[in-house]
Write an enzyme that holds these catalytic residues in place. Sequence first.
Site, PDB file in Angstrom:
ATOM      1  N   HIS A   1       0.846  -1.208   0.000  1.00 17.50           N
ATOM      2  CA  HIS A   1       0.000   0.000   0.000  1.00 17.50           C
ATOM      3  C   HIS A   1       0.873   1.247   0.000  1.00 17.50           C
ATOM      4  CE1 HIS A   1      -4.022   1.857   1.402  1.00 17.50           C
ATOM      5  NE2 HIS A   1      -3.251   2.820   0.897  1.00 17.50           N
TER       6      HIS A   1
ATOM      7  N   ARG B   1       2.329   8.915  -6.495  1.00 18.47           N
ATOM      8  CA  ARG B   1       1.860  10.213  -7.000  1.00 18.47           C
ATOM      9  C   ARG B   1       2.032  10.433  -8.503  1.00 18.47           C
ATOM     10  NH1 ARG B   1      -1.282  10.562  -2.789  1.00 18.47           N
ATOM     11  NH2 ARG B   1      -0.321  11.313  -0.855  1.00 18.47           N
TER      12      ARG B   1
ATOM     13  N   ASP C   1      -8.614   2.822  -4.043  1.00 13.03           N
ATOM     14  CA  ASP C   1      -8.101   3.377  -2.789  1.00 13.03           C
ATOM     15  C   ASP C   1      -7.953   4.892  -2.853  1.00 13.03           C
ATOM     16  OD1 ASP C   1      -6.819   2.935  -0.076  1.00 13.03           O
ATOM     17  OD2 ASP C   1      -5.291   4.107  -1.112  1.00 13.03           O
TER      18      ASP C   1
ATOM     19  N   ASP D   1       1.149   2.633   3.796  1.00 13.26           N
ATOM     20  CA  ASP D   1       0.298   3.702   3.261  1.00 13.26           C
ATOM     21  C   ASP D   1       1.124   4.981   3.066  1.00 13.26           C
ATOM     22  OD1 ASP D   1      -1.865   5.091   2.286  1.00 13.26           O
ATOM     23  OD2 ASP D   1      -2.896   5.292   4.202  1.00 13.26           O
TER      24      ASP D   1
END
EC number: 3.5.2.3
Length: 428
Positions: free
Chosen positions: A59, A63, A151, A304
């Site tokens: 995860h 970008r 997500d 994350d």
Amino acid sequence: MNYLFKNGRYLNEEGTIVATDLLVQDGKIAKIAKNISAENAEVIDVNGKLIAPGLVDVHVHLREPGGEHKETIETGTLAAAKGGFTTICAMPNTRPVPDSKEHMEDLQKRIQEKAHVNVLPYGAITVRQAGSEMTDFETLKELGAFAFTDDGVGVQDASMMLAAMKRAAKLNMAVVAHCEENTLINKGCVHEGKFSEKHGLNGIPSVCESVHIARDILLAEAADCHYHVCHVSTKGSVRVIRDAKRAGIKVTAEVTPHHLVLCEDDIPSVDPNFKMNPPLRGREDQEALIEGLLDGTIDIIATDHAPHTAEEKAQGIERAPFGITGFETAFPLLYTNLVKKGIITLEQLIQFLTEKPADTFGLETGRLKEGRAADITILDLEQEEKIDPTTFLSKGKNTPFAGWKCQGWPVMTLVGGKIVWQKESALV
């Protein structure tokens, strides 16, 4: 280049850490044993350091494309290498979204040209992650989609989610979900609890997450689909997932380092570097996450990694974007705050960051095995230093852990037998 690592330690197949040498030849692990000798190999004496499988992070947010001011594939994968990660799975909330043949091909080209570690891209569930039109799963799989997710947002339409799960199940692929019920978000920027009440902020209630997970679990049961829950953060969510596993439903789950190490009681002020989604919850939630990790309810740890610019984070806690950077702090934070405190063992930590994420998604990585690609991290468990965001290789310096003194740092990372990052003088 071939390498012979001497005088190391590693986690063997029995789950025990033992002394070893390790030989890397032609990009693969050629031999794991004591007292190896080899010609035409550079000898590196690791002097008792841990030779670990390259860490696996399912995860991450790189970008690129569209958010290169926050992070690029190059800077993000360098940061991953510095953090000991050799395989990372990139979320699709980019611009454009990897929701079509054209967009996925462009993303894969960027990865091939720029990545310093293995990058597996997710395919979006819906076009533009808008929740209304399903993508072509078959085409995205053919182009290398790792799994399917929207997500960053939760899929709100239950019929859309059920259809996605049925299609993914036919392809033997997982559906991965960020779980939020939009009608319960309440324009929140932190957890609905003591901190939000103290500072007069809108809070996101725990049930916003757990009710969405409960819905999706029942849909996954109906579709016979592997359903993976992102960044679990609440006690109620842990209970729902535990019950589902006991019922034999194919559900897996992850937790972040920051939700294991912090709760809302640890937020010192209205500092946007403590703003992430899901938010830091209550102490009992944090304790439930650790319990869930230990009893198998939660399968893996994932960072994350969510970099933002200093200017974006300076907008204040209500306006700043959610997310913190995670690659370069994950292992030392977890080793210092979980292993050194006796909450989990070193063996367990290594497994949560390597073989368990690999096994969860059927990846041929996460273990040191002869014949496999030499994706390796060397860890110095004695090294102690403070977390300093100015030294991050990630463009994102947004961390709540600045100044924390941590022990156990990666000092070298190899991907496919190539040294992609090395701490200066670490092995001299």
